[in-house]
Design an enzyme around this catalytic site. Structure first.
Site, PDB file in Angstrom:
ATOM      1  N   ARG A 136      -5.422   1.769 -44.152  1.00 49.10           N
ATOM      2  CA  ARG A 136      -5.257   2.884 -43.280  1.00 49.10           C
ATOM      3  C   ARG A 136      -3.649   3.130 -43.452  1.00 49.10           C
ATOM      4  O   ARG A 136      -3.307   4.096 -42.941  1.00 49.10           O
ATOM      5  CB  ARG A 136      -5.701   2.411 -41.988  1.00 49.10           C
ATOM      6  CG  ARG A 136      -4.846   1.311 -41.166  1.00 49.10           C
ATOM      7  CD  ARG A 136      -5.502   1.095 -39.793  1.00 49.10           C
ATOM      8  NE  ARG A 136      -5.037   1.513 -38.732  1.00 49.10           N
ATOM      9  CZ  ARG A 136      -5.167   0.792 -37.616  1.00 49.10           C
ATOM     10  NH1 ARG A 136      -5.964  -0.249 -37.251  1.00 49.10           N
ATOM     11  NH2 ARG A 136      -4.435   1.120 -36.505  1.00 49.10           N
ATOM     12  N   CYS A 153     -12.378   2.880 -28.541  1.00 47.94           N
ATOM     13  CA  CYS A 153     -11.060   3.192 -28.158  1.00 47.94           C
ATOM     14  C   CYS A 153     -10.086   3.190 -29.309  1.00 47.94           C
ATOM     15  O   CYS A 153      -8.934   3.345 -29.195  1.00 47.94           O
ATOM     16  CB  CYS A 153     -10.605   1.587 -27.507  1.00 47.94           C
ATOM     17  SG  CYS A 153     -10.698   0.267 -28.583  1.00 47.94           S
ATOM     18  N   ARG A 210      -6.132  -6.036 -24.383  1.00 49.06           N
ATOM     19  CA  ARG A 210      -6.359  -6.791 -25.672  1.00 49.06           C
ATOM     20  C   ARG A 210      -5.567  -7.759 -26.047  1.00 49.06           C
ATOM     21  O   ARG A 210      -4.279  -7.535 -25.757  1.00 49.06           O
ATOM     22  CB  ARG A 210      -6.440  -5.742 -26.878  1.00 49.06           C
ATOM     23  CG  ARG A 210      -6.669  -6.150 -28.075  1.00 49.06           C
ATOM     24  CD  ARG A 210      -6.770  -5.232 -29.118  1.00 49.06           C
ATOM     25  NE  ARG A 210      -5.718  -4.821 -29.521  1.00 49.06           N
ATOM     26  CZ  ARG A 210      -5.397  -3.956 -30.333  1.00 49.06           C
ATOM     27  NH1 ARG A 210      -6.474  -3.028 -31.071  1.00 49.06           N
ATOM     28  NH2 ARG A 210      -4.039  -3.320 -30.744  1.00 49.06           N
ATOM     29  N   HIS A 230       0.803  -1.047   0.157  1.00 52.16           N
ATOM     30  CA  HIS A 230      -0.075  -0.070  -0.130  1.00 52.16           C
ATOM     31  C   HIS A 230       0.875   1.217   0.007  1.00 52.16           C
ATOM     32  O   HIS A 230       0.404   2.046  -0.396  1.00 52.16           O
ATOM     33  CB  HIS A 230      -1.034  -0.016   1.281  1.00 52.16           C
ATOM     34  CG  HIS A 230      -1.800  -0.892   1.070  1.00 52.16           C
ATOM     35  ND1 HIS A 230      -2.020  -2.468   1.408  1.00 52.16           N
ATOM     36  CD2 HIS A 230      -3.274  -0.837   0.202  1.00 52.16           C
ATOM     37  CE1 HIS A 230      -3.080  -2.783   1.187  1.00 52.16           C
ATOM     38  NE2 HIS A 230      -4.005  -2.004   0.461  1.00 52.16           N
ATOM     39  N   ARG A 270      -2.622  -2.562 -25.640  1.00 56.96           N
ATOM     40  CA  ARG A 270      -2.294  -3.383 -27.052  1.00 56.96           C
ATOM     41  C   ARG A 270      -1.122  -4.274 -26.553  1.00 56.96           C
ATOM     42  O   ARG A 270       0.170  -3.934 -26.809  1.00 56.96           O
ATOM     43  CB  ARG A 270      -1.628  -2.386 -27.854  1.00 56.96           C
ATOM     44  CG  ARG A 270      -3.027  -1.412 -28.572  1.00 56.96           C
ATOM     45  CD  ARG A 270      -2.413  -0.412 -29.797  1.00 56.96           C
ATOM     46  NE  ARG A 270      -3.229   0.233 -30.375  1.00 56.96           N
ATOM     47  CZ  ARG A 270      -3.911   1.460 -30.142  1.00 56.96           C
ATOM     48  NH1 ARG A 270      -3.430   2.070 -29.316  1.00 56.96           N
ATOM     49  NH2 ARG A 270      -4.982   1.743 -31.143  1.00 56.96           N
ATOM     50  N   ASN A 280     -10.342   2.910 -35.912  1.00 56.29           N
ATOM     51  CA  ASN A 280      -9.168   2.873 -36.795  1.00 56.29           C
ATOM     52  C   ASN A 280      -9.343   1.882 -37.896  1.00 56.29           C
ATOM     53  O   ASN A 280      -9.526   2.181 -39.184  1.00 56.29           O
ATOM     54  CB  ASN A 280      -7.869   2.732 -36.312  1.00 56.29           C
ATOM     55  CG  ASN A 280      -7.505   3.604 -35.130  1.00 56.29           C
ATOM     56  OD1 ASN A 280      -8.322   4.444 -34.859  1.00 56.29           O
ATOM     57  ND2 ASN A 280      -6.861   3.069 -34.074  1.00 56.29           N
ATOM     58  N   ASP A 281      -9.813   0.629 -37.454  1.00 59.81           N
ATOM     59  CA  ASP A 281      -9.873  -0.442 -38.427  1.00 59.81           C
ATOM     60  C   ASP A 281     -11.316  -0.361 -39.188  1.00 59.81           C
ATOM     61  O   ASP A 281     -11.555  -0.554 -40.072  1.00 59.81           O
ATOM     62  CB  ASP A 281      -9.533  -1.801 -37.589  1.00 59.81           C
ATOM     63  CG  ASP A 281      -8.178  -2.269 -37.657  1.00 59.81           C
ATOM     64  OD1 ASP A 281      -7.504  -1.973 -38.839  1.00 59.81           O
ATOM     65  OD2 ASP A 281      -7.629  -2.772 -36.643  1.00 59.81           O
ATOM     66  N   GLU A 315     -14.661  -3.865 -34.693  1.00 55.16           N
ATOM     67  CA  GLU A 315     -13.906  -3.071 -35.758  1.00 55.16           C
ATOM     68  C   GLU A 315     -13.991  -3.695 -37.163  1.00 55.16           C
ATOM     69  O   GLU A 315     -13.063  -3.268 -37.901  1.00 55.16           O
ATOM     70  CB  GLU A 315     -12.357  -3.137 -35.321  1.00 55.16           C
ATOM     71  CG  GLU A 315     -11.473  -4.418 -35.023  1.00 55.16           C
ATOM     72  CD  GLU A 315     -10.341  -4.283 -34.325  1.00 55.16           C
ATOM     73  OE1 GLU A 315      -9.748  -3.248 -34.177  1.00 55.16           O
ATOM     74  OE2 GLU A 315      -9.597  -5.226 -33.817  1.00 55.16           O
TER      75      GLU A 315
HETATM   76  C1  PEP Z   1      -8.779   0.379 -33.816  1.00 56.10           C
HETATM   77  O1  PEP Z   1      -8.690  -0.594 -34.878  1.00 56.10           O
HETATM   78  O2  PEP Z   1      -9.387   1.124 -33.866  1.00 56.10           O
HETATM   79  C2  PEP Z   1      -7.941  -0.134 -32.812  1.00 56.10           C
HETATM   80  C3  PEP Z   1      -8.068   0.427 -31.383  1.00 56.10           C
HETATM   81  O3  PEP Z   1      -6.866  -1.042 -32.682  1.00 56.10           O
HETATM   82  P1  PEP Z   1      -5.700  -0.743 -33.459  1.00 56.10           P
HETATM   83  O4  PEP Z   1      -5.349   0.581 -33.763  1.00 56.10           O
HETATM   84  O5  PEP Z   1      -4.564  -1.265 -32.473  1.00 56.10           O
HETATM   85  O6  PEP Z   1      -5.942  -1.734 -34.622  1.00 56.10           O
HETATM   86 MG    MG Z   2      -7.976  -2.583 -34.706  1.00 52.27          MG
END
Ligand code: PEP
Ligand code: MG
Length: 544
Positions: free
Chosen positions: A462, A499, A330, A187, A294, A451-452, A428
């Site tokens: 991307r 995320c 993840r 603690h 990640r 993102n994906d 995603e």
């Molecule tokens: C995404 O795809 O939005 C994501 C958070 O994962 P990464 O960017 O690691 O593919």
């Molecule tokens: Mg992703």
């Protein structure tokens, strides 16, 4: 001289070193004739000690929050523990000794017993039982605990610090602390983190006293401790510290404040990280948890598959450092742009749409189970949740759940402790969006990887800079998908977050809140900016 230590909190401190001398607790064995009166003396000291702990609890509650203040409640409970009380009073009666001696001996005995236990958590409690015994002895002897810190603020050096000593430190007088002993799960370490001062433990400094009064530097980022640094080192660290402070000043104002709109709508703000080293930033950013760890970065940093122990160590450290706040890890999202030679993946025409993430994990089950075992083992040390990337079907989720059941059965058999974690998936892929009503029945939460999702929905790689101007995460198709996922998740009682990078886009914060998202996970440096945005919004007013 420069020494290495284990950092429990990042930051730079420069100042005079001050050795924390515990009062020499001379506990003499004295023969007592009226043992009943002596037992009574012990009971009233116990009551007084509990009163002190209530005050400490209140103080800690205000300064470091409920989770960390709990230690004083635990100490109070320990003072009511019948085994402990009986051991002390029996000793007073049967050996006709003074209460101080009986409390000190019982404290040592119990601490010895805890230290010998297998369970790491219980071993950590040895310090706590010594702490409560010392408190009783202080009350009996009418002395105050610890060291008076006078004069200028200093870097405190100690053999070890009990939680109660840590919280009683006058924060305006302590720049940092460095201890020889201690563990990251104690603690004391937790309190250091929430006190927001750089701190190191496990520093191998032979004679503490010799450092008294000298100039020191604590580098909580690198785990380094300098005594009498040379001029060049000193000016380098002075500069680093100034930069740090400037950043901190800007952030301070919003720290500790809620993520709540003017009309009272709340949302969780968590942070995205790539590894253990990012946790200090997360804590400094005042994020409510980690929304995306990640884990593939652990694999990318290595020359070969990281072992279960290596992974367990990393996940456990993050869980412990977050001190009970949620940590969503993840599972491996390797493939596409994230390649490691030792995986021996074939070159693909179209890697983004190829062999990656959960697809590899469900093929290479041993590797996946190693990660799941490490995750479940780490779950015991905090509030960990697990999340799976690149899901396109209910079948995948069912397969994952079967593997989880196998891993849990193994751990049960091996008597390795773990907690039941929340299970979530990343949304995603457009497929996952379209079947989110079905997926929601299988899991506890969704986290949208924008993102994906943008790349797969708009058919835009991307990684391709030529298409940057077309990569539009605000596309109506994406926004409709976000709404659909939030609604489908909520219908089945899942919580739903974002995320991907879009989560930190403050031009959409209002949209996310109106859609009813429960969580946004953003890079640590964006936490306070998003909080600022949230706190200025009024959803009661029509959006303009
Ligand atoms: C995404 O795809 O939005 C994501 C958070 O994962 P990464 O960017 O690691 O593919
Ligand atoms: Mg992703």
């Amino acid at each position: 001289m420069v020494l290495e230590g284990k950092s429990v909190f990042g930051g730079i401190a420069i100042g005079k070193l001050s050795v924390y001398g515990k009062k020499d607790r001379q506990v003499k064995r004295i023969k007592i004739s009226d043992t009943e009166a002596e037992a009574e003396r012990f009971h009233s000291a116990r009551e007084k000690a509990k009163e002190q702990l209530t005050v400490l609890y209140e103080k800690a509650l205000k300064e470091v929050g409920e989770v960390n203040a709990m230690i004083f409640e635990v100490h109070k409970m320990m003072l009511d523990d019948l085994d402990y009380i009986e051991s002390v009073t029996n000793m007073i009666r049967s050996q006709e000794v003074n209460a101080e001696f009986a409390a000190a001996t019982t404290g040592d005995n119990f601490a010895g017993m805890f230290s010998a236990m297998e369970d790491e958590y219980m071993r950590e409690r040895a310090a706590d039982v010594r702490d409560i015994s010392n408190r009783i002895i202080s009350v009996l002897q009418g002395t105050a605990e610890g060291k008076e810190l006078g004069g200028e603020p200093s870097i405190l050096l100690a053999e070890d610090l009990a939680p109660s000593e840590t919280v009683q430190l006058d924060k305006s007088k302590v720049l940092s602390f460095v201890t020889k002993k201690g563990s990251a799960n104690s603690h004391t370490a937790i309190l250091a983190r929430t006190m927001n001062i750089p701190a190191l433990i496990g520093v191998d400094l032979e004679k503490l006293e010799e450092a008294e009064g000298k100039l020191g530097i604590v580098d909580g980022y690198e785990g380094k401790f300098y005594i009498e640094p040379d001029g060049e080192t000193l000016s380098r660290y002075k500069k680093r510290k100034e930069e740090d402070e400037q950043k901190k000043r800007l952030l301070q104002e919003l720290k500790g404040k809620e993520n709540v709109t003017l009309d009272g709508k709340k949302i969780e703000l968590y942070a995205n990280i790539g590894g253990v080293a990012d946790v200090a930033n997360v804590l400094a950013s005042d994020a409510g948890g980690i929304g995306l760890f990640r884990s593939e970065f652990l694999f990318l940093e290595s020359e070969d598959y990281p072992s279960e122990e290596t992974q367990f160590g990393a996940y456990k450290k993050v869980a412990e450092n977050m001190a009970g706040k949620k940590v969503i890890i993840r599972t491996l999202d390797i493939g596409a742009d994230k390649q490691a030679d030792y995986f021996g993946l074939e070159k693909e025409e179209n890697p983004a749409m190829g062999y990656r993430a959960i697809r590899i994990c469900l093929d290479r089950k041993d590797m996946f189970k190693t990660q799941l075992r490490a995750l479940y083992r780490a779950s015991y040390y905090g509030t960990v949740a697990v999340m799976f990337p690149m899901i396109i079907s209910v079948r995948e989720v069912k397969q994952i759940k079967e593997l989880i059941a196998e891993v849990k059965a193994e751990l049960d058999q091996e008597k390795i402790p773990y907690k039941d974690m929340e299970i979530g998936i990343m949304i995603e892929t457009p497929a996952a969006v379209m079947i989110s009503d079905l997926l929601a029945k299988e899991v506890d939460f969704f986290s949208i990887g924008t993102n994906d999702l943008t790349q797969y929905t708009l058919a835009i790689d991307r990684q391709n800079p030529k298409l940057d101007n077309l990569y539009d995460s605000h596309h109506e198709a994406i926004l409709r998908m976000l709404k659909m996922v939030a609604d489908n998740g909520h219908k089945e009682g899942c919580w739903v977050g974002v995320c991907g990078e879009l989560g930190a886009d403050t031009t959409l914060t209002e949209t996310f809140l109106r859609m009813g998202f429960d969580e946004l996970s953003v890079t640590p440096s964006m936490i306070l900016k998003v909080r600022d945005k949230i706190r200025k919004l009024d959803l009661g007013k029509c959006s303009g």
